[in-house]
Design an enzyme around this catalytic site. Structure first.
Site, PDB file in Angstrom:
ATOM      1  N   GLU A 138       0.820   4.756  -0.516  1.00  0.00           N
ATOM      2  CA  GLU A 138       0.501   3.570   0.286  1.00  0.00           C
ATOM      3  C   GLU A 138       0.865   2.399  -0.601  1.00  0.00           C
ATOM      4  O   GLU A 138       0.251   2.193  -1.640  1.00  0.00           O
ATOM      5  CB  GLU A 138      -0.990   3.626   0.652  1.00  0.00           C
ATOM      6  CG  GLU A 138      -1.408   2.607   1.667  1.00  0.00           C
ATOM      7  CD  GLU A 138      -1.803   1.307   1.013  1.00  0.00           C
ATOM      8  OE1 GLU A 138      -0.892   0.528   0.642  1.00  0.00           O
ATOM      9  OE2 GLU A 138      -2.994   1.069   0.869  1.00  0.00           O
ATOM     10  N   CYS A 163      -4.438  -4.443  -0.142  1.00  0.00           N
ATOM     11  CA  CYS A 163      -3.199  -3.978   0.502  1.00  0.00           C
ATOM     12  C   CYS A 163      -3.008  -4.676   1.839  1.00  0.00           C
ATOM     13  O   CYS A 163      -1.895  -4.800   2.333  1.00  0.00           O
ATOM     14  CB  CYS A 163      -3.256  -2.482   0.762  1.00  0.00           C
ATOM     15  SG  CYS A 163      -3.786  -1.523  -0.640  1.00  0.00           S
TER      16      CYS A 163
END
Lengths: 528, 528
Positions: free
Chosen positions: B264, B301
């Site tokens: 990710e 993120c």
């Protein structure tokens, strides 16, 4: 007889190139038809159309997509004898087999149609909001599977219908909501063309968008390479050799934007015979195994290329029966001249290896591309020196491995790489005694069979036709059965999306009455 | 205060190397402790132990694995204040945030424990035999998910608890039945060590096998490279930068046996403000957006790195409010000196670009590693010249993009690469009018938010924290929520396996009372 076969690019056809490839009758070597080779412009046009069509196709309901798949099945049936005649000539496979395969192809399309009509496959998950939660309120979160975009399918040589233009990969990708560009396999160009036209007829009659399907002809590495590297291709499905599958994988993971490759690259499908079974069932084992090795001239991904048994009092009798049974088998015409050459070279190599005994040969006639069945026998130690003996040799051949002990059997199992299947023959007491063998094998394969033979892959919801590398490039998937659809979708979630803007699958009312995971509970309920 | 931190290799500790790395207090630059760097022998030992332990752990029931996960949660709570103090010092994050993160970490472990106790996640599928079927009898086929083997988890810097040693990746891999080797993130070595010990205590108290968990310290590329290339590592989970994630992916796909990498890699998480919302909610949008950009010093993120709005009468008022609100925000200490340097360099580069206006700066004090929030503004045309302006700059900064028209907005959306999230602010009529924008965005992201902000990721069954490349290396997966467990399993099917030898999940009796797909129908029934 076709004069010049053309690319099928959405609802158009096109033959820009002067360069041609030929459809060949594998039994006679005769040229059946010529096909124009796809140009770069034609490749771009097919992918461009698929990309545009995808924006329409992805929004079409499951019920309407099901109609499309069913219409494809009907159109294939509608080709009638022409399809069987041409497919038999190109593939060398007998009429009964091709008719059976047509049934399987049509059955697969209908199975996916049923899946779409039921609708729960999309894995709808709903977590409802809770504004009272502390320290932070809980948002409304809803997720489901969504299609990727244009998918590239490589037709496979060994299933000219069931794993080619309208085969399992195409059916599952179309069912998932992806548009499909197929690269026709050179082994059955005319068959591919017939099926491609049938798909297009179905697309037109069910009002699917122009570009939902295209079919291109050309040289494998050149055309395949152009397509795999095309930035608008979002996934690849392939069935074939390790060499070709791995080359496709390597190209795809090196793209600027890597894409998933679902390559099913075959395997040796080891068969283990346990001591009691060897004693009690030697005749039926010898017969069943010989039949499985030579079925379809051994041209199956699940062909059992290795049989392992433990040396014991009963062993010589079993080996003798195996010899006798295998001598009754027959060879036949292989799918292509190249496959025949590669089989013959492999047989020649193994025959010449020290320690490799030729146990038995089947019957054959020395005609063009006709393979001769052959059974080799080795002692297990030889596998350590020549691990390539446990690699697939595509065709009607297998290696019988004599192991010294249970320990030896376990060692062989531990050293296996990934395979599509493993098979164990054993009595109830054998299976209990060899539970540790089963424990190892289930970690090496996609399918573990007890007291059967690996050829014959049931198309159903529980089938896993896959397995760890090098059997496939993605062990998380299957290329046969309804779960094959999952290869072409990814989950998307919506946070606090107004109900009326949600896809039907996620609306409060549950208008499609599908199974959904609502706040962790599976049900078909309406959300109030 | 630790003198020399050691590798945790199953139930042993080890510190073979003289080479050391240091735990640093990011606010003061002081060294907090030294950690021995893992040697090749220690790496091999950890993976060897994980491989051996896997043969035991994979057979342990879901209920007992759940006890293990719950015991980890209890042990983490049991560390009490020491954990909070050390974690705050290493990460620079405030106490409240770390306490909250501990709660999330413990909550995640318990969520997976609940999933295991319920048991249906294994996707059991059963097709019963039909010996009467023609032309061929139907075999009994049963499939379910099985764990891969040892999994490598990279601790993430930005969630020193929730996405590090006992974070979402470890919890989901252990829940799946995989053994885990964690590479500690250098930004919080002492925190990692505390958590590693807690996991081991839990493993011992719940009688899990020695090797179910290991924790190694060392240099990222060197230790990471050794582990990613280790033949017995079967999958990798990573959260971090694009550069590091892509390097891991490239190594993994080039192995002799490629393995899946779930990286990710963050994204820019574009926020679109539609015209009516801009008019009606400019104050709350300005406030909410400024808060989301600077939350946790922008080290998420899902930090919104781009805001797109349409120039209109209401726009200047909105921009003015955004300026005012953003000036109220505060910077803070970043996670590491390297992250601070890279943020500062990125800010400097953008500040110096022609056409990039500095709209507003937040408050900050010029202390060690303290980031200053900054908001840039550009016209949409500049994105074409400098597409890197739409790339992630990790920290409390964002780019405000003024678009000229709806067409321009749609163009920007179409040109987006893969992101974790996209957000749209709009009134009901805005959302209807911009339905085509939503249609594009859902194809670009894992999560589409309406009238919210992307920071704050709900841990639940419907969450998708993932998205198309380059947001992740596997768009089919999520790293947050219960579906994260699916990353570490593959389907296996049994054909004609005697009932008593089947896993409990697939036995006729359905002893675990789980949901199963039986001949295509979902139910919890016993099979007769």
């Amino acid at each position: 007889m076709i004069n010049v076969g053309k690319q099928i690019i959405g609802f158009e056809t096109s033959a820009d190139a002067r360069e041609m490839i030929s459809s060949i009758n594998t039994s006679t070597g005769e040229k059946m038809a010529s096909f124009s080779v796809a140009t770069i412009t034609e490749v771009d046009r097919a992918v461009e159309k698929a990309t545009a069509a995808f924006q329409i196709y992805r929004k079409i309901s499951g019920v309407r997509k099901a109609e499309f798949l069913e219409a494809i099945a009907d159109e294939i049936i509608g080709i009638e004898d022409e399809l069987i005649t041409i497919c038999c000539a190109e593939s060398g496979l007998p009429k009964g087999r091709i008719e059976g395969e047509r049934g399987r192809t049509v059955g697969q399309l209908k199975l996916f149609a049923d899946l779409l009509k039921e609708g729960s496959w999309l894995d709808a998950r709903i977590e409802t909001a809770n504004s009272e939660r502390v320290p932070l309120p809980k948002p409304d979160i809803r997720s489901m599977q969504m299609p990727f975009g244009p998918v590239l399918v490589f037709g496979a040589s060994n299933f000219p219908l069931a794993f080619s233009v309208a085969g399992g990969d195409t059916a599952s990708a179309l069912a998932a909501g992806c548009c499909v560009v197929v690269k026709a396999h050179p082994a059955h160009l005319a068959t591919s063309s017939l099926i491609g036209k049938a798909i297009n007829k179905a697309a037109i009659s069910t009002e699917m968008p122009d570009g939902v399907f295209s079919l291109l002809f050309g040289d494998g590495p050149v055309l395949g390479g152009l397509l795999v590297k095309h930035p608008d291709i979002k996934a690849v499905a392939f069935t074939g050799s390790f060499g070709a599958g791995k080359a496709i994988y390597d190209m795809a993971v090196r793209r600027e934007t890597p894409i998933p490759v679902y390559a099913e690259m075959g395997s040796t499908n080891p068969v283990f015979i346990l001591p009691q079974a060897l004693l009690e069932k030697s005749q039926s084992l010898a017969n069943g195994f010989s039949g499985s090795v030579t079925l379809g001239i051994g041209q199956f991904c699940t062909n059992p290329g290795m049989l392992i048994y433990e040396s014991a009092d009963a062993a010589p009798g079993f080996i003798q029966k195996l010899e006798e049974e295998f001598r009754q088998t027959s060879g036949g015409v292989m799918l292509t001249g190249d496959i025949y050459k590669s089989y013959t070279a492999g047989v020649e190599k193994r025959s010449g290896m020290s320690g490799v005994e030729t146990l038995a040969k089947g019957n054959y006639t020395a005609n063009l591309n006709v393979a001769s069945p052959i059974l080799f026998k080795i002692k297990s130690d030889l596998l350590k020196i020549h691990p390539d003996l446990s690699e697939e040799l595509f065709g009607p051949s297998s290696v019988i491995v004599e192991a010294n002990s249970k320990k030896d059997i376990i060692e062989i199992a531990k050293n296996l790489s990934g395979h599509l299947t493993a098979t164990v023959h054993g009595t109830d007491s054998d299976l209990v005694e060899y539970k540790d063998l089963l424990d190892i094998l289930e970690q090496k394969v996609g399918r573990l069979l007890i007291n059967g033979f690996p050829t014959g892959v049931e198309v159903c919801s529980a089938m896993v036709h896959g397995g760890p590398f090098p059997a496939t490039t993605d062990q998380k998937t299957t290329s046969v059965g309804t779960a094959a659809i999952d290869r072409f979708t990814r989950p998307v979630c919506y946070q606090n999306m107004p109900d009326k803007l949600l896809p039907d699958e996620l609306k409060n009312e549950n208008p499609l009455s599908i199974w959904r995971l609502v706040n962790g509970n599976l049900n078909k309920e309406v959300i109030k």
